[in-house]
Design an enzyme around this catalytic site. Sequence first.
Site, short mmCIF file in Angstrom:
data_model
loop_
_atom_site.label_atom_id
_atom_site.label_comp_id
_atom_site.label_asym_id
_atom_site.label_seq_id
_atom_site.Cartn_x
_atom_site.Cartn_y
_atom_site.Cartn_z
CB CYS A 24 -0.91 -0.01 1.23
SG CYS A 24 -1.91 1.49 1.41
CB CYS A 70 -0.40 1.87 5.69
SG CYS A 70 -1.46 0.60 4.94
CB CYS A 81 -4.68 -1.34 2.35
SG CYS A 81 -4.92 0.13 3.36
CG HIS A 84 -4.79 3.94 3.32
ND1 HIS A 84 -3.84 3.16 3.93
CD2 HIS A 84 -5.02 4.99 4.17
CE1 HIS A 84 -3.49 3.73 5.08
NE2 HIS A 84 -4.20 4.83 5.24
CB CYS A 91 -28.94 -21.04 8.97
SG CYS A 91 -28.44 -19.35 8.61
CG HIS A 131 -24.45 -20.22 9.90
ND1 HIS A 131 -25.35 -20.79 9.01
CD2 HIS A 131 -24.09 -21.22 10.75
CE1 HIS A 131 -25.51 -22.07 9.30
NE2 HIS A 131 -24.75 -22.35 10.37
#
Length: 804
Positions: free
Chosen positions: A180, A183, A200, A213, A317, A764
């Site tokens: 990145c 960073c 990033c 970023h 679920c 879930h």
Amino acid sequence: MDLLRSNLSRVRIPEPTNRVYKQECCLSFDTPMSEGGLFIDMFTFLAFGKDYVGWNFEKTGNPVYLHVKKTKKLIPEDRPSKKPTLLAIGIDGGFDNNESEYEETHNIVILPDYVSLSFPSVELPEKVRLAADAILLDAGAERKEQVAAWTADKKLVSSYAMDLQQIDNGVVIPPSGWKCSECDKTDNLWLNLTDGVILCGRKNWDGSGGNNHAVEHYKKTGYPLAVKLGTITADLEAADVFSYPEDENVLDPLLAQHLAFFGIDFSSLQKTEMTTAEKELDQNTNFEWNRIQESGREVEPIFGPGYTGLVNLGNSCYLAATMQVVFSARSFSSRYYISQSLKKAFEAAPADPTVDLNMQLTKLAHGLLSGKYSVPQFENDDNTKVAATPTSAVQEGIPPRMFKALVAASHPEFSSMRQQDALEFFLHFLDQVERANAGKTELDPSRSFKFGVEDRFLCSSGKVVYNRRLDYILSLNIPLDEATNKEELELFHKLKAEKLSEGKEVSGEEIVRPRVPLEACLTNFSAPEEIHDFYSTSLQSKTTAVLTSGLTSFPDYLVLHMRKFVMEEGWVPKKLDVHVDVPDIIDISHMRSKGHQPGEELLPDRVPEEDESEIPLANEDIVSQLVSMGFNHLHCQKAAINTSNVGVEEAMNWLLSHMDDPDIDAPISKGGGSESVDQSKVDTLIAFGFQDDVARKALKASGGDIEKATDWIFSNPDASVSSMDATASNTTSGPNDADLPDGGGKYRLMGIVSHIGTSTHCGHYVAHILKDGRWVIFNDNKVGASINPPKDMGYLYFFERFDC
């Protein structure tokens, strides 16, 4: 053959509009793979298992059936696996779930003597041949209802791709060694396709991911498309391309050209990162996921009555976890299993038992509780009975297709294949049960969850007003300031700040979460609360009142809902990362409402103004039921009024046919101070989880500015009741709860529904239930002995009263 010809009037050729059932018995979970196969009534096109087809003959007199039997084929061990082309399981193009292959045989069977004729056969009457062919060619009602099987949404071509601006700034992207530019992140990196900057990705809710970023770069520049480095291979369509203005993963038909602009030869690149879609499947490293599902532990599988799993139909679920706990309650197991046989329910059902809730609940109860379908699968691919090893044995479980299709038919969200909130489904389900048992109070099992709540408002004048309501759940805030591990939390936050300053991330083992006692949540519910802008009929003006709440009855089963999902400033939904310490036994005796006390003076009735008295009133029961289905509150009020408050079904029909009326969003009356608010802004706030009336009040108070309205709501947490007018008379207002179950206040924890994920509409759900003295985990069709039930991580807690 003569017998068949004499019954040709009981044979029909299905038309396109007919629903043909061919995958599952209407009364049980028998399928063509079951030992007796499936018998399809050639007049009604309903399917029945071997043990139930005789009941249908007795009831209808229909004698002619198409018998379908599937027998498992032997599968070569060296069968090559298919390469998936869709993010899906068990459908064409999806991941191979190693399902067995079957050989299918057909016969025409005539009852009551089960005379069998081979099919196909040229000797059969033409009408029978045509009918049988049409049945076999039909996709099947069950399949049609499941045609939206779980797949990732198909990516669309970005509207920014074809004329994307690319800046010739001399940037050449090397084939590896990416980082990145803002960073030190070397993973989750995104290449902006306009200027070639590598940045990033987003920070996830749990602190993982990037540092935002790439998103911040888009906000500064407006450059719309980025591709995730590490997902680019020769298969360009599989690469992760994200469009910031469209807020979607998209297709870029010119991706090869856009990559070549920065010197990238995609054909030589190897896949090193998971795509966003793959990450959705790969959640096993998540703390919640492992803890709630008890992953990494050798869970002993359990079989037999009461231990039957429910097959996940895609994203069902939420239904499976909820129904497992519901049918562990004596009220439901007694009503639909112990006290009612399948035959009795079928005899009482209408011509089509698939649309009868009593029949389908009885079918589900017998499927879950009889033990018939809770048997180990076998290791062999043939039919020899060699059981799997105890620790690896699993069960097929039962698919609740008919039940889901029926109970969700009146709800636009639950009838979809999207994930849903288990709480919303539980409330919708109980409402359906209550309505199906209308007029038969003694038979209604939903009453075992129902209780009364009484709100007492103490006006600054010293006078009081009481309002009552009925509910199925007790929804509790989680007071984080009541955490019992504050010193540990303080040390953790210092550690986290130090690591962030060094550009490091906190590991999962180092994370410390607040621990709040359940007692603090219950106390918070009953604690006095100041209500501002309360209109007092005694003072004839707005004032401040003190609200206290209590229960007027204690239900057989008490359901506690933990409010883990909150809205942060900026409309950002957040899931509280908190543990609630829930004991096995609780006593809520102190929460019983005392009611109107001697010496208390009630606020006088409000005398309506002349123009208010002419405002038509909507039945709030009808309105609340429609709102719970996802409809707009104002629309629901209009629907109830325009159908003379007859009932929910009539109001819904009116609503569905008047959704596009030009005045649908106009206030019901110009009187009563209901000035108009921009409905689109109201809908925006509702989408963030705020109630309709709160959204309207906030917009009025902030001059229609959405951001200011959001700030106003967060600054006025009592907004939902702050404008309540005192309207009590000499008797407590509200519904009658005199006939509800009631008893002492001591309860034992018997079930937990836990949620994994960042939102109730994704992730879930898993259930843990106390059965036969031990905790059992129900994770879709997986059922096993629980080693460490997540009592501190529940979303819904089910308690059973000691004396019920």
